[in-house]
Enzyme design. Structure first.
Site, PDB file in Angstrom:
ATOM      1  N   ASP A 247      63.416 -75.381  52.483  1.00  0.00           N
ATOM      2  CA  ASP A 247      64.468 -76.073  51.803  1.00  0.00           C
ATOM      3  C   ASP A 247      64.423 -75.710  50.228  1.00  0.00           C
ATOM      4  O   ASP A 247      63.614 -74.863  50.045  1.00  0.00           O
ATOM      5  CB  ASP A 247      64.293 -77.546  52.179  1.00  0.00           C
ATOM      6  CG  ASP A 247      65.847 -78.224  51.979  1.00  0.00           C
ATOM      7  OD1 ASP A 247      66.800 -78.519  52.951  1.00  0.00           O
ATOM      8  OD2 ASP A 247      66.181 -78.835  50.817  1.00  0.00           O
TER       9      ASP A 247
ATOM     10  N   LYS B 293      62.410 -84.057  58.407  1.00  0.00           N
ATOM     11  CA  LYS B 293      62.436 -83.487  57.056  1.00  0.00           C
ATOM     12  C   LYS B 293      61.154 -83.965  56.187  1.00  0.00           C
ATOM     13  O   LYS B 293      60.377 -85.038  56.433  1.00  0.00           O
ATOM     14  CB  LYS B 293      63.858 -84.137  56.334  1.00  0.00           C
ATOM     15  CG  LYS B 293      64.075 -83.161  55.322  1.00  0.00           C
ATOM     16  CD  LYS B 293      64.925 -82.126  55.969  1.00  0.00           C
ATOM     17  CE  LYS B 293      65.305 -81.149  54.649  1.00  0.00           C
ATOM     18  NZ  LYS B 293      66.287 -80.069  55.148  1.00  0.00           N
TER      19      LYS B 293
HETATM   20  N1  GLU Z   1      66.476 -76.904  55.207  1.00  0.00           N
HETATM   21  C1  GLU Z   1      67.457 -76.261  56.215  1.00  0.00           C
HETATM   22  C2  GLU Z   1      68.567 -77.548  56.589  1.00  0.00           C
HETATM   23  O1  GLU Z   1      68.601 -78.096  55.843  1.00  0.00           O
HETATM   24  C3  GLU Z   1      66.866 -75.667  57.493  1.00  0.00           C
HETATM   25  C4  GLU Z   1      65.904 -76.492  58.242  1.00  0.00           C
HETATM   26  C5  GLU Z   1      65.303 -75.796  59.433  1.00  0.00           C
HETATM   27  O2  GLU Z   1      65.556 -74.444  59.571  1.00  0.00           O
HETATM   28  O3  GLU Z   1      64.413 -76.125  59.995  1.00  0.00           O
HETATM   29  O4  GLU Z   1      68.953 -77.486  57.422  1.00  0.00           O
END
Ligand code: GLU
Length: 450
Positions: free
Chosen positions: A165, A125
């Protein structure tokens, strides 16, 4: 469960002041006693000590020039948490609240969420404390370019694949990708959530919201019930909330609320989805504008929220879909929801319910879909985007949606089966944590002490 206490104490010393991260770790570890206490295997492998420590954490300066010619400085982050199952995968969040604790909790959750999808993706992340609100297009672009001037050297289609996100959508992904391509000279699937014009996948935008509702449908199926005619509370007004509302309508439910950082709309007739999309996707304005078209709806500004929670959870309804942000649903909110007859909670946001709220849902025996299971549809569809990019194909909406449905069904089945196997039938918190953990832990062990 001394190992939970010992782990949190040691994290408090080695990584001070990261309350959201401790909360996410405690949630996972508290579920693991049935597999940790019955055998010494994981203990000998020091798997808990290893899994709570990110493989790599990158923190960097992001300087940029605003429209008035002033120099601004933000912090940038990418936490590459775990690559046992595949390249690091997870979104970027741009929001003023972002700090190391928030990114680490999101990265930690992402490991198990990604594992639950059954797809070959690790967990990571990133993001920044940059606030996109009120910024011009030019400012957003310059910020994204500066962010990428550092990030590009750490990411790649088989190493680390970021996505969006909160605060990062197709526009930001476009600017980030453009700068990546300029710096590396490579046109490759290093991001997901891309525009449909150049490598994006159909259904990716809708996937988290749709997936959360599919998950709710599978939970209800299992209880011999359905979403038909159910009155639903939804929080948030971003991508996740909008497409949760869309899918709820498609399945015959009535979503009556949405919310943003300014307040909550309650519209008993059902939220006007077309208007919501216009306000949030085109005009990017505050929700109070909803009243211009529907003066009969209620808008509660944030200043009037109850002290101990959120206005959105105080309406009576059959089901709740928290789709905004972490800790948006408190123990008091949970108490009110249950009192008012709510029988299902399916989480579209990451860690939206506090630990106290989760305990109440579990002890009340309502259908509770924890985020790492219920909102995994977004990242799962990201992996489908990666698959399309690397095979140079483009799948139809129907094909991607069918995959998404099947993946959400499989996640429900694995979490539910694990809950039965480990003696707490229907407790999907326990089931999702054990099923996700086992897959990652066993892969780590097979790969040696790395
Ligand atoms: N931000 C999204 C999550 O919390 C998607 C992450 C992604 O697609 O890599 O899972």
């Amino acid at each position: 469960m001394t190992y939970v206490h010992d782990t949190i104490s040691s994290l408090q010393l080695s990584s001070p002041a990261q309350s959201e991260f401790y909360q996410a770790v405690e949630d996972v570890l508290s579920s693991l006693s049935p597999i940790l206490e019955s055998n010494n295997f994981y203990k000998k492998q020091a798997i808990i000590e290893r899994i709570v420590e990110p493989e790599r954490q990158i923190m960097f300066r992001v300087p940029w020039v605003d429209d008035n010619g002033n120099i601004q400085v933000n912090k940038g982050y990418r936490v590459e948490f775990n690559s046992a199952l595949g390249p690091y995968k997870g979104g970027l969040r741009f929001h003023p609240s972002v700090n190391a604790s928030i990114i680490k909790f999101l990265g930690f959750e992402q490991i198990f969420k990604n594992a639950l999808t059954g797809l070959p993706i690790g967990g990571g992340k990133g993001g920044s404390n940059f606030n996109p609100k009120g910024k011009s297009d030019g400012e957003i672009m310059r910020f994204c370019q500066s962010f990428m001037n550092e990030l590009y050297r750490h990411i790649g289609p088989v190493t680390d694949v970021p996505a969006g996100d909160i605060g990062v959508g197709a526009r930001e992904i476009g600017y980030l990708f453009g700068q990546y391509k300029r710096l590396t000279g490579r046109y490759e699937g290093v991001f997901t959530g891309k525009s449909l014009l150049w490598g994006g996948s159909l259904v990716r935008k809708e996937a988290t919201g749709y997936g959360t509702v599919y998950f709710a449908q599978y939970m209800l199926d299992d209880r011999g019930d359905s979403l038909q005619g159910k009155k639903c509370l939804v929080s948030g007004a971003g991508n996740v909330a909008i497409y949760a509302i869309e899918k709820l309508y498609q399945l015959g439910a009535i979503p009556v609320t949405c919310s943003d950082s300014t307040g909550t709309i309650y519209h008993p007739k059902g939220i006007d989805l077309k208007l919501l999309k216009r306000l949030k996707e085109v005009q990017r304005t505050g929700l109070i504008e909803y009243l211009e078209t529907y003066p009969e709806a209620t808008f509660t500004p944030v200043a009037d929220y109850p002290k101990d929670g959120h206005a959105v959870w105080r309406y009576s309804a059959d089901a709740a879909f928290p789709c905004a942000t972490q800790n948006e649903l408190t123990e008091n909110d949970a108490e009110k929801l249950i009192e008012n007859g709510c029988k299902l909670v399916s989480e579209g946001a990451n860690m939206p319910s506090t630990s106290g709220a989760i305990n109440l849902f579990i002890s009340a025996g309502i259908a509770y879909g924890p985020a790492k299971a219920a909102n995994a549809g977004g990242v799962a569809t990201s992996q489908l985007e990666m698959a399309q990019n690397s095979s140079m194909q483009k799948w139809s909406f129907q094909t991607v949606d069918d995959h998404l449905k099947q993946i959400m069904k499989n996640i429900f089945i694995s979490a539910n089966e694990a809950s039965h196997e480990f003696g707490q039938a229907g407790n999907l918190v326990l089931g999702a944590n054990i099923a996700g953990f086992k897959r990652v832990a066993d892969a780590m062990i097979e790969q040696g002490v790395v």
